[in-house]
Design a protein around this motif. Structure first.
Motif, short mmCIF file in Angstrom:
data_model
loop_
_atom_site.label_atom_id
_atom_site.label_comp_id
_atom_site.label_asym_id
_atom_site.label_seq_id
_atom_site.Cartn_x
_atom_site.Cartn_y
_atom_site.Cartn_z
N MET A 1 0.83 -1.19 0.00
CA MET A 1 0.00 0.00 0.00
C MET A 1 0.87 1.24 0.00
N LYS A 2 0.41 2.25 -0.73
CA LYS A 2 1.08 3.55 -0.71
C LYS A 2 0.04 4.63 -0.40
N LEU A 3 0.41 5.52 0.47
CA LEU A 3 -0.46 6.67 0.73
C LEU A 3 0.37 7.93 0.89
N LEU A 4 -0.27 9.06 0.66
CA LEU A 4 0.34 10.36 0.96
C LEU A 4 -0.25 10.87 2.25
N HIS A 5 0.60 11.23 3.17
CA HIS A 5 0.19 11.78 4.45
C HIS A 5 0.49 13.28 4.45
N THR A 6 -0.52 14.08 4.70
CA THR A 6 -0.36 15.53 4.77
C THR A 6 -1.27 16.06 5.87
N ALA A 7 -1.12 17.32 6.21
CA ALA A 7 -1.92 17.91 7.31
C ALA A 7 -1.77 19.42 7.30
N ASP A 8 -2.58 20.07 8.11
CA ASP A 8 -2.43 21.50 8.39
C ASP A 8 -2.41 22.34 7.12
N ASN A 179 -4.93 18.39 23.64
CA ASN A 179 -5.14 17.37 22.61
C ASN A 179 -4.01 16.33 22.62
N PRO A 180 -3.82 15.64 23.78
CA PRO A 180 -2.69 14.73 23.92
C PRO A 180 -2.86 13.44 23.12
N ILE A 181 -1.73 12.89 22.70
CA ILE A 181 -1.69 11.61 22.00
C ILE A 181 -0.56 10.79 22.61
N ALA A 182 -0.85 9.57 22.99
CA ALA A 182 0.17 8.71 23.59
C ALA A 182 1.27 8.42 22.58
N ALA A 183 2.52 8.51 23.04
CA ALA A 183 3.65 8.32 22.13
C ALA A 183 3.71 6.89 21.59
N ASP A 184 3.17 5.92 22.34
CA ASP A 184 3.23 4.52 21.90
C ASP A 184 1.89 4.04 21.33
N ARG A 185 1.04 4.99 20.88
CA ARG A 185 -0.28 4.59 20.41
C ARG A 185 -0.20 3.62 19.23
N ALA A 186 0.71 3.84 18.31
CA ALA A 186 0.81 2.95 17.14
C ALA A 186 1.07 1.51 17.56
N GLN A 187 1.94 1.33 18.55
CA GLN A 187 2.26 -0.02 19.02
C GLN A 187 1.07 -0.62 19.78
N ARG A 188 0.49 0.16 20.68
CA ARG A 188 -0.61 -0.35 21.50
C ARG A 188 -1.83 -0.69 20.66
N ALA A 189 -2.07 0.07 19.59
CA ALA A 189 -3.27 -0.15 18.77
C ALA A 189 -2.97 -0.98 17.53
N ARG A 190 -1.76 -1.53 17.44
CA ARG A 190 -1.37 -2.41 16.32
C ARG A 190 -1.58 -1.71 14.98
N LEU A 191 -1.19 -0.45 14.93
CA LEU A 191 -1.33 0.32 13.71
C LEU A 191 -0.17 0.06 12.76
N ASP A 192 -0.46 0.02 11.49
CA ASP A 192 0.61 -0.01 10.50
C ASP A 192 1.26 1.36 10.38
N TYR A 193 0.45 2.39 10.60
CA TYR A 193 0.97 3.76 10.50
C TYR A 193 0.01 4.69 11.23
N LEU A 230 5.32 10.37 1.68
CA LEU A 230 4.94 9.19 0.91
C LEU A 230 5.21 7.97 1.79
N VAL A 231 4.15 7.25 2.13
CA VAL A 231 4.24 6.10 3.06
C VAL A 231 3.98 4.83 2.27
#
Length: 380
Positions: A1-8, A179-193, A230-231
């Motif tokens: 999979m390829k995606l473009l990540h952008t924001a703001d 608007n806090p976000i846990a630094a290890d959220r990707a690992q805890r939620a089994r996220l690919d990204y 580009l991810v």
């Protein structure tokens, strides 16, 4: 999979610190950046474009700005995922309800307005489960990504989190309070990204968690803006390969020009000569110099202002320190002579009075030179 990540994207941002025409040009550049992101999505054959919050700068942009944004996105026919951030939170009545009322949202645009999984079929065939953490108010002290941990998704789907806020312990303290976000959220939620927005610069938190930053720089801060990411992920569970791709058109620079002698003055003139149509500049002038260098610096500053995309003099503490030869060259009789004597006294004062005296002396020197009253060898 390829995606473009952008924001703001901050569509509709107003640049009141600059000339109105320059400010309008900078606002338009933000929409132009979106069109370039669409072109990149096509060029790299991505499955989706993910926008991690603050698509709009406020809840009340001009309707024309809303319509033009979605028109700029039409260059990529694949799926877009847009997340509300703190500037465009998913309120009961918001910019998102306005966009829908205008029928401006195309069918290929997914709005992550609620904390529910979005099932997205990638343009290149990937199966994507997007977990959004939309802000429903400008600020919260709760981690809105917590629901990711228990979200159920298909085993063969790429698991992508999207959030807007502050990763705890990673940003400057002033930016880390809401608007806090846990630094290890990707690992805890089994996220690919985990695609993040809010910090306007490019920043890697860990191998699966990135801030993309704003695609078009909009402030004088050296935090690496002007990119999309580009991810690429080979399969669910694989480590992402993240490549920054340049998007920004303008460079925002601060020119701190301290003048102590002729060499410093020449460096300042050279720095101003480096300003071009891709530059947004703020200028800090400090120090002192004689009449000839004052005139050269004022001319260089005027030329830079005409060439720059936008320029503002934030600090002008450059004092005129005329030499005896400078003062002798300014000859005047009668009333004008009395004014000249007064200006010479005021020049030794501080604040607005000294600045007015400096400007008046510069004008007088210029007029006298044009009339041939000042010997040519005193000109730079």
């Amino acid at each position: 999979m390829k995606l473009l990540h952008t924001a703001d994207w901050q569509i509709g941002r107003v640049y009141s610190q600059f000339d109105s025409g320059d400010g309008a040009q900078l606002s338009a550049a933000r929409v132009d950046a979106v069109a370039r992101i669409a072109e990149l999505a096509v060029r790299h054959e991505v499955d989706a474009v993910v926008v991690a919050g603050d698509v709009f700068d406020s809840q009340a942009p001009r309707e024309k700005a809303v319509v033009r944004l979605f028109e700029a996105m039409r260059g990529f026919a694949g799926p877009w995922v847009l997340l509300p951030g703190n500037h465009d939170a998913a309120l009961a009545e918001s910019v998102w309800t306005l966009a829908r009322r205008l029928n401006a949202v195309p069918a290929n645009v997914h709005l992550g307005l609620t904390p529910e999984t979005l099932h997205v079929a990638g343009a290149a065939g990937a199966k994507i489960a997007v977990l959004p953490a939309p802000l429903t108010q400008r600020h919260t002290h709760l981690d809105l990504t917590a629901w990711f941990d228990d979200a159920q998704t298909d085993a063969d789907a790429f698991r992508i989190g999207v959030a807007h806020g502050s990763v705890e312990g990673w940003l400057p303290e002033a930016a880390d309070a809401q608007n806090p976000i846990a630094a290890d959220r990707a690992q805890r939620a089994r996220l690919d990204y985990l695609a993040l927005g809010d910090w306007h610069g490019k920043l890697q938190v860990n191998e699966r968690t990135w801030y993309s930053g704003t695609p078009e720089p909009e402030r004088f801060r050296a935090n690496d803006p002007g990119f999309a990411l580009l991810v690429e992920i080979a399969s669910p569970g694989a480590t992402p390969n993240v490549t920054p791709v340049s998007v920004g058109r303008y460079r925002w620079v601060t020119l701190s020009l301290d003048v102590g002698d002729a060499r410093d003055a020449q460096r300042a003139v050279d720095a101003l000569a480096g300003v071009d149509s891709s530059t947004v500049a703020e200028v800090h002038l400090t120090g002192s110099c004689d009449l000839a260098w004052q005139e050269r610096l004022q001319s260089a500053l005027a030329a830079a202002e005409n060439k720059a995309a936008a320029l503002a003099v934030r600090v002008n503490d450059l004092r005129l320190a005329p030499t005896e030869a400078d003062l002798r060259s300014l000859q005047a009789d009668g009333f004008l002579g009395e004014v000249l004597d007064t200006l010479k006294v005021q020049l030794a004062s501080t604040g607005d009075e000294a600045e007015t005296a400096r400007d008046a002396l510069l004008h007088l020197a210029r007029i006298q030179r044009e009339l041939g009253a000042v010997p040519s060898e005193t000109a730079p």
